[in-house]
Enzyme design. Sequence first.
Site, mmCIF file in Angstrom:
data_model
loop_
_atom_site.group_PDB
_atom_site.id
_atom_site.type_symbol
_atom_site.label_atom_id
_atom_site.label_comp_id
_atom_site.label_asym_id
_atom_site.label_seq_id
_atom_site.Cartn_x
_atom_site.Cartn_y
_atom_site.Cartn_z
ATOM 1 C CE LYS A 12 7.953 19.516 0.782
ATOM 2 N NZ LYS A 12 9.299 19.647 0.116
ATOM 3 C CG MET B 85 1.660 14.492 6.019
ATOM 4 S SD MET B 85 1.969 15.572 5.001
ATOM 5 C CE MET B 85 0.012 16.242 4.550
ATOM 6 C CG ASP C 268 6.373 12.888 -3.060
ATOM 7 O OD1 ASP C 268 7.090 13.650 -3.396
ATOM 8 O OD2 ASP C 268 4.982 12.743 -2.967
ATOM 9 N N GLY D 97 2.976 10.210 -3.769
ATOM 10 C CA GLY D 97 2.043 9.255 -2.888
ATOM 11 C C GLY D 97 0.726 9.532 -3.293
ATOM 12 N N GLY D 98 -0.076 8.608 -3.035
ATOM 13 C CA GLY D 98 -1.686 9.203 -3.111
ATOM 14 C C GLY D 98 -1.916 9.656 -4.357
ATOM 15 C CB ALA E 228 -32.160 -21.143 -30.417
ATOM 16 N N PRO F 48 -1.557 4.460 -2.679
ATOM 17 C CG PRO F 48 -3.109 2.905 -1.632
ATOM 18 C CD PRO F 48 -2.774 3.866 -2.655
#
Length: 471
Positions: A268, A381, A246, A299-300, A44, A223
């Site tokens: 920054k 921010m 960053d 980031g992100g 089978a 994140p």
Amino acid sequence: MRYFPLFLDLDNRKVVIVGGGEEALRKVRLLLKTKARINVVAPALHEELAAYRNDGRIVWLAKSFAAPLLDDAALVYSADDDLHHDVAVAAGDRGIPVNAVDDAALSTFITPSIVDRDPVVVAIGTEGTSPVLGMGLRSRIEALLPQALGSLAEAASHLRQSVAERVPQGNRRRSFWQRYFFGSIRDSFLAGDARSYTRELEAALIDVTSPSVGRVSLVGAGPGDPELLTLKAQRKLQEADVIVHDRLIGPGILELARRDAIRIPVGKTPFAASPKQSEINAILIREAKAGRHVVRLKGGDPYVFGRGGEEQAALADQGIPVDVVPGITAALGCAASVGLPLTQRGQNRSITLLTGASEDGLAQHDWAALAKPGQAFAIYMGVNAAGDISAELLDAGIDHRTPVTVVENGTLANERVMMCSIGSLWETLALNGVEGPAIIYVGLKPATTSADILTFPAREATGHQVLRAAS
């Protein structure tokens, strides 16, 4: 080394699999990547195997196992525990390599973990001692090798005659192929940039010693948690000559980068001297024109308050190839980390992403629209501008009891979550020393409240005009 690694040509050769269940299916899926003639011996069949049989991709011998069924086979797999011994003996009598699934003692070969970028194939073996380790190594190698790598190798095979005629043997030819497989030619090919690929290829064939224009990859780091990087982002970090990053890119992410890559921080810092965007653009252009592969690590996501569009435009003006690797933007990643639904039936059907700061101070928005009942939005921010933001919303008529969730250092080990109302937002941030990075979610609260979430009672703000001035 007990098992000698090799690659076996199965083109139009017979492979027999004894058994018709899940284990047999796994082997068939792998063998279907080859041009072997696959015979499955079983009374089978699993329904997926039956579909392969109906499509003519395998031959089903619907009968019990008998030794003559192995005649002329190149390989044999036994995928039925009750038949391992009989299959192994029959294969041994015929000098056919046999693998009895999960029974190393009866097997004369094992199947490694495979990374398939046909015609580039990587096999990882642990001699049957640690299959999970093999799978883990495979996943890491998968992340490093782009899906189109096989196509690149295939394209190279069509170039060999031309390269042999136009590029002298020795160092110059090796330099060409190094540039082809690991330099700007490869980058253009993988990015699907046919124009740049053709230009780079022709330049390399004319003079393999001439410097070429590099390229820039705008890469989203997500994140914060390194495990939330995409596979493509990890690969770009491994390939980069220069990483322009960053301030908030964590060391865990940079540890995944090529160790000898040049790292240039351009983050920054609030209320401190920081690189201007024009200066960052100039760095990217300078490094790319030096022939380097530059990763601009953000980031992100590069296109969500990351100024990726500005950087891409500046690079395009200089004729520098650019590709973009999306990342999980902070609002989505932090919300998922704390169990905060961004949309939910019966509550809200949309979410607005906005920034709290601009180059001139507080970012201006349609506060009256945002203050309407049922609105939900995430503020990037926004920590330093929280007093101004809450004041604008309260002036616009938002209910002072509107829930607010603040996620600081989202997805990281030092993540903090605070719940308050819009009327007590500034006070909550100040009392808890929130400095960011943080996302402020207005009109949203977690699906469940855990002991790790700091909760502050809703209250009506007083003197929010003064708070605005003080902020």
